[in-house]
Scaffold this motif. Structure first.
Motif, PDB file in Angstrom:
ATOM      1  N   ARG A 111       8.227  15.722 -23.494  1.00  0.00           N
ATOM      2  CA  ARG A 111       9.621  15.731 -23.020  1.00  0.00           C
ATOM      3  C   ARG A 111       9.740  14.724 -21.952  1.00  0.00           C
ATOM      4  O   ARG A 111       9.081  14.602 -21.094  1.00  0.00           O
ATOM      5  CB  ARG A 111      10.141  16.945 -22.609  1.00  0.00           C
ATOM      6  CG  ARG A 111       9.441  18.121 -23.551  1.00  0.00           C
ATOM      7  CD  ARG A 111      10.136  18.223 -24.876  1.00  0.00           C
ATOM      8  NE  ARG A 111       9.159  19.112 -25.719  1.00  0.00           N
ATOM      9  CZ  ARG A 111       8.592  18.382 -26.783  1.00  0.00           C
ATOM     10  NH1 ARG A 111       8.969  16.994 -27.329  1.00  0.00           N
ATOM     11  NH2 ARG A 111       7.790  18.996 -27.665  1.00  0.00           N
ATOM     12  N   ASN A 112      11.022  13.856 -22.306  1.00  0.00           N
ATOM     13  CA  ASN A 112      11.422  13.124 -21.425  1.00  0.00           C
ATOM     14  C   ASN A 112      12.333  13.923 -20.131  1.00  0.00           C
ATOM     15  O   ASN A 112      12.678  15.157 -20.491  1.00  0.00           O
ATOM     16  CB  ASN A 112      12.629  12.016 -21.781  1.00  0.00           C
ATOM     17  CG  ASN A 112      12.034  11.231 -22.828  1.00  0.00           C
ATOM     18  OD1 ASN A 112      11.413  10.535 -22.842  1.00  0.00           O
ATOM     19  ND2 ASN A 112      12.362  11.861 -24.394  1.00  0.00           N
ATOM     20  N   VAL A 113      12.178  13.335 -18.981  1.00  0.00           N
ATOM     21  CA  VAL A 113      12.684  14.227 -17.884  1.00  0.00           C
ATOM     22  C   VAL A 113      13.562  13.415 -16.983  1.00  0.00           C
ATOM     23  O   VAL A 113      13.440  12.217 -16.731  1.00  0.00           O
ATOM     24  CB  VAL A 113      11.635  14.729 -16.853  1.00  0.00           C
ATOM     25  CG1 VAL A 113      10.818  15.633 -17.528  1.00  0.00           C
ATOM     26  CG2 VAL A 113      10.663  13.828 -16.264  1.00  0.00           C
ATOM     27  N   LEU A 114      14.666  14.117 -16.451  1.00  0.00           N
ATOM     28  CA  LEU A 114      15.782  13.548 -15.636  1.00  0.00           C
ATOM     29  C   LEU A 114      15.653  14.838 -14.500  1.00  0.00           C
ATOM     30  O   LEU A 114      16.071  16.094 -14.536  1.00  0.00           O
ATOM     31  CB  LEU A 114      17.130  13.886 -16.118  1.00  0.00           C
ATOM     32  CG  LEU A 114      18.375  13.425 -15.290  1.00  0.00           C
ATOM     33  CD1 LEU A 114      18.353  12.022 -14.709  1.00  0.00           C
ATOM     34  CD2 LEU A 114      19.716  13.722 -16.090  1.00  0.00           C
ATOM     35  N   VAL A 115      15.084  14.018 -13.248  1.00  0.00           N
ATOM     36  CA  VAL A 115      14.806  15.065 -12.301  1.00  0.00           C
ATOM     37  C   VAL A 115      15.770  15.053 -11.097  1.00  0.00           C
ATOM     38  O   VAL A 115      15.912  14.262 -10.520  1.00  0.00           O
ATOM     39  CB  VAL A 115      13.280  14.645 -11.583  1.00  0.00           C
ATOM     40  CG1 VAL A 115      12.667  15.907 -10.633  1.00  0.00           C
ATOM     41  CG2 VAL A 115      12.275  14.433 -12.787  1.00  0.00           C
TER      42      VAL A 115
END
Length: 351
Positions: A111-115
């Motif tokens: 999964r890609n992440v935006l933190v």
């Protein structure tokens, strides 16, 4: 690899959307959920952004959240969310100390992440997280919303125009009243004003006069006043750049402030109304009389820009967003580590 990474043409042809999930169900998660719902109803985003899932450590809480916003799925554990192959982007909305662990969990599951800011609790965690992103070929980007907003470009254009003359001093202030939440004062959660709101002051300066304009910090001085728990309640840092420009960043979680940014030049100065979400900039001459007001474009919540940037990066198969490249994240993380080092502030999990 996530199902949509690098597949813009194919996804567009089949009408596929970027499914966005939220990890965590606290206050900032609610803001992101509101943003996603508004994006799904807005013609600029409706064709490619979809509010998909939420996860909390308690299924009941996640289900209440899902029902409130009309998401497709609710999960009672972060692991279940990460394992869902339909999730394209996970927004990490938990306290700072959990960011690295949870982002790595998602990346390893594809999964890609935006933190959410601060990206991690320290630079070592940030480098570990980004190393996993490299290994997986996925997106990992920091959700400093001001980096993605149109205000960044507009302020930079003002400075580049020469209207203010030679900019020689800047100050950025961001403080909020104490709200009693444990994450602000608890050292185990990487609490303190610096990582919570001071990160915005430092990023504002970095964009307005620092790295965006080719300057590097030559030296700095800093001080703080702690809560009883030892983390910073209020702090101030003075940065001196390689060409002698001076910038002062202040932040606090002990009292409210006007949240202003002031950019001072030889021909005048500009006052940004709120460095955490600029709505307008007032330009003044040397006589302190107002010259003009620059209004920012209307927005849904202000979070839509970071979501759109992350979604575009996924569809293009990029591991970072041009608005918030890894170099920018690491530079600010390193500076905050150095600032805390001067204070002698070490979180328990760092010992």
């Amino acid at each position: 690899m996530s199902r949509l990474n690098g597949r813009r043409a194919e996804a567009t042809a089949h009408g596929e959307k970027v499914n966005v999930a939220i990890l965590g169900a606290g206050s900032i998660a609610n803001t992101m959920a509101t943003t996603l719902v508004k994006m799904a109803a807005d013609e600029r985003y409706a064709g490619w952004i979809h509010p998909y899932a939420v996860a909390a450590r308690d299924y009941g809480r996640a289900e209440d959240f899902r029902a409130k916003y009309g998401f497709d799925k609710a999960y009672g554990s972060y692991e279940e969310l990460a394992e869902d192959p339909m999730v394209d982007l996970v927004y990490i909305a938990t306290p700072h100390n959990f960011h690295a662990e949870q982002a790595i969990l998602c990346l390893k599951a594809g999964r890609n992440v935006l933190v959410e800011k601060a990206f991690t609790a320290n630079t070592a965690q940030a480098r570990e997280l980004l190393a996993v992103a490299d290994e997986t070929g996925l997106l990992a980007t920091e959700a400093i919303w001001t980096r993605y907003q149109p205000s960044r470009r507009i302020i930079n254009e003002l400075i580049a125009s020469g209207e203010l003359g030679d900019v020689r001093a800047v100050r950025a202030e961001l403080s909020y009243e104490p709200h009693g939440r444990d994450r602000i004062t608890n050292p185990d959660l990487a609490g303190g004003a610096l990582l919570d709101v001071g990160v915005y002051s430092l990023n504002f300066i970095d964009m307005a006069v620092g790295a965006d304009h080719g300057r590097s910090v030559a030296r700095f001085d800093t001080t703080m006043v702690p809560f009883d728990t030892g983390v910073d309640a209020s702090n101030s840092t003075t940065l001196v750049y390689d060409d002698g420009l001076m910038a002062v960043a202040t932040s606090s979680r002990a009292a409210a402030s006007d949240r202003s940014g002031v950019i001072c030049g030889t021909k005048g100065y500009a006052v940004v109304d709120n460095i955490n979400n600029p709505l307008h900039v007032d330009v003044y001459g040397l006589d302190h009389e107002p010259v003009r007001r620059i209004d920012m474009p209307a927005q849904l919540t202000g979070y839509e820009y970071e979501v759109a940037a992350a979604a575009n990066a996924i569809l293009d198969g990029r591991g970072e967003c041009p608005e918030m490249p890894r170099a920018d994240t690491l530079r600010i993380m390193e500076l905050m580590d150095e600032i805390r080092g001067r204070w002698g502030l070490v979180y328990p999990f760092e010992r």
